[in-house]
Write a protein that holds these residues in place. Structure first.
Motif: not given
Length: 110
Positions: A26-38
């Motif tokens: 079950l999902c407890r936290a969610y996020g999105r990002a645009t990054t160069t980090v692996p």
């Protein structure tokens, strides 16, 4: 600034808790990002920050997943985190929401 204005890869991440009764993550936290980090570094930081904020109860299984829009997911479990909590670099912190950023930058020496 939007996701389309920056260079890097768009990725999503989530922290999941295993529900033994439903036999599902079950999902407890969610996020999105645009990054160069692996994605694996993002997943490590997300899980470390989440575990500081919400320590798991006895017997709870928690994991973090991160995946680029066009790639394979990376899964990180608590036993894969370093025990000494090394500092998180700025590129990773910029990809995280403020509540995780703040908890990961607190000085533990005080």
């Amino acid at each position: 600034m939007t996701c389309e204005d920056t260079t890097g890869v768009r990725l999503a991440w989530e922290v999941q808790l295993y529900d033994r009764h439903a036999r599902a993550w079950l999902c407890r936290a969610y996020g999105r990002a645009t990054t160069t980090v692996p994605p694996d570094r993002i997943a490590h930081a997300v899980l470390a920050g989440y575990l500081i904020l919400c320590p798991p109860g006895y017997g709870d299984q928690v994991r973090a997943r991160a995946w680029p829009d066009d790639g394979q997911p990376v899964v990180v479990t608590p036993d894969q985190l370093p025990a000494d909590r090394p500092p998180v670099d700025d590129a990773v912190l910029q990809a995280l929401p403020r509540y995780l950023h703040d908890v990961l930058t607190v000085d533990t020496a005080t």
